[in-house]
Design a protein around this motif. Structure first.
Motif, PDB file in Angstrom:
ATOM      1  N   SER A   3       0.837  -1.197   0.000  1.00  0.00           N
ATOM      2  CA  SER A   3       0.000   0.000   0.000  1.00  0.00           C
ATOM      3  C   SER A   3       0.871   1.246   0.000  1.00  0.00           C
ATOM      4  O   SER A   3       1.908   1.294   0.657  1.00  0.00           O
ATOM      5  CB  SER A   3      -0.897   0.004   1.238  1.00  0.00           C
ATOM      6  N   THR A   4       0.426   2.258  -0.729  1.00  0.00           N
ATOM      7  CA  THR A   4       1.159   3.519  -0.721  1.00  0.00           C
ATOM      8  C   THR A   4       0.946   4.268   0.575  1.00  0.00           C
ATOM      9  O   THR A   4       1.768   5.112   0.948  1.00  0.00           O
ATOM     10  CB  THR A   4       0.731   4.422  -1.888  1.00  0.00           C
ATOM     11  N   LEU A   6      -1.093   6.584   1.180  1.00  0.00           N
ATOM     12  CA  LEU A   6      -1.288   8.010   0.932  1.00  0.00           C
ATOM     13  C   LEU A   6      -2.730   8.476   1.091  1.00  0.00           C
ATOM     14  O   LEU A   6      -2.997   9.682   1.109  1.00  0.00           O
ATOM     15  CB  LEU A   6      -0.790   8.362  -0.476  1.00  0.00           C
ATOM     16  N   ARG A   9      -3.833  11.563   3.297  1.00  0.00           N
ATOM     17  CA  ARG A   9      -2.666  12.361   3.667  1.00  0.00           C
ATOM     18  C   ARG A   9      -2.734  13.760   3.035  1.00  0.00           C
ATOM     19  O   ARG A   9      -3.278  13.951   1.947  1.00  0.00           O
ATOM     20  CB  ARG A   9      -1.372  11.676   3.207  1.00  0.00           C
ATOM     21  N   PHE A  28      -1.053  11.758  -6.897  1.00  0.00           N
ATOM     22  CA  PHE A  28      -1.312  11.761  -5.449  1.00  0.00           C
ATOM     23  C   PHE A  28      -2.812  11.724  -5.178  1.00  0.00           C
ATOM     24  O   PHE A  28      -3.283  10.992  -4.298  1.00  0.00           O
ATOM     25  CB  PHE A  28      -0.702  13.003  -4.799  1.00  0.00           C
ATOM     26  N   GLU A  31      -4.350   8.460  -5.554  1.00  0.00           N
ATOM     27  CA  GLU A  31      -4.016   7.577  -4.426  1.00  0.00           C
ATOM     28  C   GLU A  31      -4.799   7.942  -3.170  1.00  0.00           C
ATOM     29  O   GLU A  31      -4.610   7.335  -2.112  1.00  0.00           O
ATOM     30  CB  GLU A  31      -2.514   7.655  -4.136  1.00  0.00           C
ATOM     31  N   SER A 139       7.331  13.102   4.753  1.00  0.00           N
ATOM     32  CA  SER A 139       8.113  12.726   3.578  1.00  0.00           C
ATOM     33  C   SER A 139       8.377  13.963   2.733  1.00  0.00           C
ATOM     34  O   SER A 139       7.448  14.676   2.351  1.00  0.00           O
ATOM     35  CB  SER A 139       7.371  11.683   2.740  1.00  0.00           C
ATOM     36  N   VAL A 231       5.855   9.872  -6.430  1.00  0.00           N
ATOM     37  CA  VAL A 231       4.830   9.320  -5.543  1.00  0.00           C
ATOM     38  C   VAL A 231       5.359   8.080  -4.820  1.00  0.00           C
ATOM     39  O   VAL A 231       5.092   7.874  -3.633  1.00  0.00           O
ATOM     40  CB  VAL A 231       3.542   9.017  -6.324  1.00  0.00           C
ATOM     41  N   SER A 235       5.684   7.625  -0.654  1.00  0.00           N
ATOM     42  CA  SER A 235       4.730   6.667  -0.108  1.00  0.00           C
ATOM     43  C   SER A 235       5.337   5.716   0.914  1.00  0.00           C
ATOM     44  O   SER A 235       6.560   5.626   1.076  1.00  0.00           O
ATOM     45  CB  SER A 235       4.138   5.838  -1.258  1.00  0.00           C
ATOM     46  N   ASP A 236       4.456   4.951   1.569  1.00  0.00           N
ATOM     47  CA  ASP A 236       4.902   3.941   2.525  1.00  0.00           C
ATOM     48  C   ASP A 236       5.654   2.808   1.851  1.00  0.00           C
ATOM     49  O   ASP A 236       6.369   2.055   2.520  1.00  0.00           O
ATOM     50  CB  ASP A 236       3.695   3.382   3.284  1.00  0.00           C
TER      51      ASP A 236
END
Length: 255
Positions: A3-4, A6, A9, A28, A31, A139, A231, A235-236
């Motif tokens: 998973s991103t 995002l 966020r 973004f 997402e 980030s 992106v 992202s995570d």
């Protein structure tokens, strides 16, 4: 699939009225992020916001010169107020020089390029940091350039500005990693955008650089390809990536 992370966020993307910035803002939003579009162009910024909102996303625009502290403060304050925080800052806005060699670079060219490409990201990051530190995470993604990796991709002012941004990113990564903040950079190769280069082909700088670039680049990239990398770094999926300089250049940096 990772998973991103995002969705929901709060994201600020500078230079998002066109080109790489617009492509990143749109991605973004797809997402699930809430996006503040910052740019000098009111028309372009509003077009980006409209496209995001038409697709069901959340966005707003702040228009102004990002090297002006008052505009910087407005960007960060609006994002925090509207989104409840600031999770991602994409320092993407930038301008080209005239491909001038140092001996041909006047004060105006030098100061304008350094102000937009290096000072503005410094100001924005400094303004965003307190909010990220308070949240314990954040980030930071910077759009650098192939000119930050070599001396043969632009003029003296642009090359110096992009080398400076890489130094800034690496320092941020070291200084704030224990506080949960990551800083990374994409280094685009030649990419199809609306940026124009006002170079005198008879000047020394453009004459030298034109030969070197023509001999070494691969294909032209798209703004969407650069946005994908931006992106990802935000992202995570890139949670353990910090202080990275990622060339997105079809192998130009490997030549």
């Amino acid at each position: 699939m990772v998973s991103t992370g995002l969705a929901g966020r709060g994201v600020v993307v500078t230079g998002a009225a066109s080109g790489i910035g617009r492509a990143a803002a749109l991605k973004f939003a797809r997402e699930g992020a809430k996006v503040l579009v910052a740019d000098l162009s009111r028309e372009g910024a509003e077009e980006t916001v409209k496209e995001i909102e038409t697709a069901g996303g959340v966005a707003l625009a702040v228009v102004g010169d990002l090297s002006d502290q008052r505009v910087v403060d407005q960007v960060v304050e609006r994002a925090v107020e509207a989104f409840g925080g600031l999770d991602v800052l994409v320092n993407n806005a930038g301008i080209m020089d005239r491909m001038s060699a140092l001996g041909e670079t006047d004060d105006a060219e030098w100061e304008r390029v350094i102000r937009i490409n290096l000072t503005a990201p410094f100001l924005l990051t400094r303004a965003a940091l307190p909010h990220m530190l308070a949240a314990g995470r954040g980030s930071l993604v910077f759009t650098g350039s192939e000119a930050g990796l070599r001396g043969s991709a632009a003029g003296a002012a642009y090359t110096a500005s992009k080398h400076g941004v890489i130094g800034l990113v690496k320092n941020l990564a070291v200084m704030y990693r224990k506080q949960g903040i990551r800083a990374n950079l994409v280094a685009p190769g030649p990419t199809v955008t609306s940026i124009k280069v006002d170079a005198d082909p008879e000047a020394h700088g453009p004459a030298v650089i034109g030969q070197l670039i023509g001999a070494n680049i691969g294909r032209l990239g798209s703004a969407e390809e650069q946005a994908d990398a931006i992106v990802f770094l935000a992202s995570d999926a890139a949670a353990f990536v910090n202080g990275a300089v990622l060339p997105v250049d079809d192998g130009w940096s490997a030549v």
